[in-house]
Write a protein that holds these residues in place. Structure first.
Motif, PDB file in Angstrom:
ATOM      1  N   LEU A   1       0.827  -1.208   0.000  1.00 51.37           N
ATOM      2  CA  LEU A   1       0.000   0.000   0.000  1.00 51.37           C
ATOM      3  C   LEU A   1       0.863   1.261   0.000  1.00 51.37           C
ATOM      4  N   GLY A   2       1.916   1.236   0.804  1.00 54.30           N
ATOM      5  CA  GLY A   2       2.819   2.389   0.840  1.00 54.30           C
ATOM      6  C   GLY A   2       3.481   2.631  -0.501  1.00 54.30           C
ATOM      7  N   ALA A   3       3.935   1.546  -1.143  1.00 54.65           N
ATOM      8  CA  ALA A   3       4.564   1.671  -2.457  1.00 54.65           C
ATOM      9  C   ALA A   3       3.568   2.175  -3.487  1.00 54.65           C
ATOM     10  N   PHE A   4       2.320   1.693  -3.393  1.00 52.24           N
ATOM     11  CA  PHE A   4       1.289   2.135  -4.332  1.00 52.24           C
ATOM     12  C   PHE A   4       1.018   3.630  -4.181  1.00 52.24           C
ATOM     13  N   MET A   5       0.928   4.104  -2.957  1.00 54.97           N
ATOM     14  CA  MET A   5       0.677   5.522  -2.720  1.00 54.97           C
ATOM     15  C   MET A   5       1.817   6.382  -3.244  1.00 54.97           C
ATOM     16  N   LEU A   6       3.045   5.911  -3.061  1.00 58.41           N
ATOM     17  CA  LEU A   6       4.207   6.646  -3.561  1.00 58.41           C
ATOM     18  C   LEU A   6       4.206   6.702  -5.085  1.00 58.41           C
ATOM     19  N   VAL A   7       3.989   5.550  -5.714  1.00 54.69           N
ATOM     20  CA  VAL A   7       3.971   5.496  -7.178  1.00 54.69           C
ATOM     21  C   VAL A   7       2.815   6.326  -7.731  1.00 54.69           C
ATOM     22  N   SER A   8       1.667   6.280  -7.060  1.00 55.29           N
ATOM     23  CA  SER A   8       0.507   7.059  -7.511  1.00 55.29           C
ATOM     24  C   SER A   8       0.800   8.553  -7.486  1.00 55.29           C
ATOM     25  N   THR A   9       1.499   8.994  -6.447  1.00 53.33           N
ATOM     26  CA  THR A   9       1.860  10.416  -6.359  1.00 53.33           C
ATOM     27  C   THR A   9       2.770  10.820  -7.509  1.00 53.33           C
ATOM     28  N   VAL A  10       3.779   9.978  -7.782  1.00 56.36           N
ATOM     29  CA  VAL A  10       4.692  10.257  -8.894  1.00 56.36           C
ATOM     30  C   VAL A  10       3.934  10.273 -10.219  1.00 56.36           C
ATOM     31  N   ALA A  11       3.069   9.270 -10.423  1.00 57.74           N
ATOM     32  CA  ALA A  11       2.315   9.175 -11.675  1.00 57.74           C
ATOM     33  C   ALA A  11       1.403  10.380 -11.864  1.00 57.74           C
TER      34      ALA A  11
END
Length: 237
Positions: free
Chosen positions: A69-79
């Motif tokens: 979940l943490g990785a998804f939130m980080l990647v989502s912010t970048v995207a």
């Protein structure tokens, strides 16, 4: 690389009718493309056995899902930042593509469990039909009323923090959020779809169709996630 000057665009609501119609068409074409790409990637992940391996990894520790979940939130912010880039069209598409891949990965466990429970795919099909019907109704509401629903942003932000807190607590302490939580999150996700749809008219510029499609894709994905969870929870009950 095609250079962009986002300042030359104007708010969609203030644009000429033909330009506004073109923006909306491009946005929904990109949304359809993102959904199609998501379906293809998800199918490949399931059929290749990656989803099964992913489920095994998640079952090893309760902290695994928190890391995902943490990785998804980080990647989502970048995207999302890339998709809103005023530097190049290529970077905007990179953002949309990255987000689609991230969504496909985060959806793997839920899709896999839905297929285990219903190998004929009827759970996925029913959830997709209900999601499409709700999105169509909410889209019609946003466009027909012409109301700017941007005021919902602060409430969605607060609701999002509360929901995330409950999700994190359920993972850490091992309790199920159940049917009522899924039902509440369906209402939350529906409000998010309405908010995002309104924003593409009242908040976005005419050159931001890629970012607009990402916003819609994110909201539609959230709605599909909790409708599918609701159907699965009904089966449990």
């Amino acid at each position: 690389m095609s250079q962009l000057d986002m300042s030359t665009g104007q708010i969609v609501a203030n644009a000429a009718e033909s330009e506004r119609a073109n923006f909306i068409k491009r946005t929904y074409v990109h949304l359809a493309g993102a959904i199609a790409a998501f379906a293809v990637i998800e199918t490949l992940l399931i059929k290749s056995g990656v989803a099964l391996s992913f489920m095994g990894m998640l079952s090893g520790s309760k902290w695994s899902w928190l890391i995902v979940l943490g990785a998804f939130m980080l990647v989502s912010t970048v995207a999302n930042n890339w998709a809103h880039s005023g530097i190049s069209r290529e970077k905007q598409y990179m953002g949309l593509g990255l987000f689609v891949i991230a969504e496909a990965i985060i959806f793997m466990p839920l899709i896999y469990m839905a297929l285990v429970r219903a190998p004929d795919g009827h759970l996925l099909q029913n959830a997709a039909i209900v999601t499409a019907a709700l999105v169509a109704g909410l889209t019609f509401t946003a466009f027909s009323t012409k109301i700017n629903f941007s005021f919902m942003g602060r409430f969605l932000m607060i609701g999002g923090f509360v929901a995330m807190g409950l999700i994190l607590a359920s993972i850490m302490f091992g309790f199920s959020l159940g049917l009522w939580f899924s039902g509440g999150m369906i209402l939350f996700a529906a409000a998010s779809v309405l908010y995002s749809t309104s924003n593409i008219i009242h908040e976005y510029h005419t050159e931001q169709h890629v970012a607009a499609s990402l916003s819609l894709f994110s909201s539609v994905g959230l709605l599909f996630w909790y409708i599918l969870q609701f159907f699965m929870s009904m089966g449990d009950d």
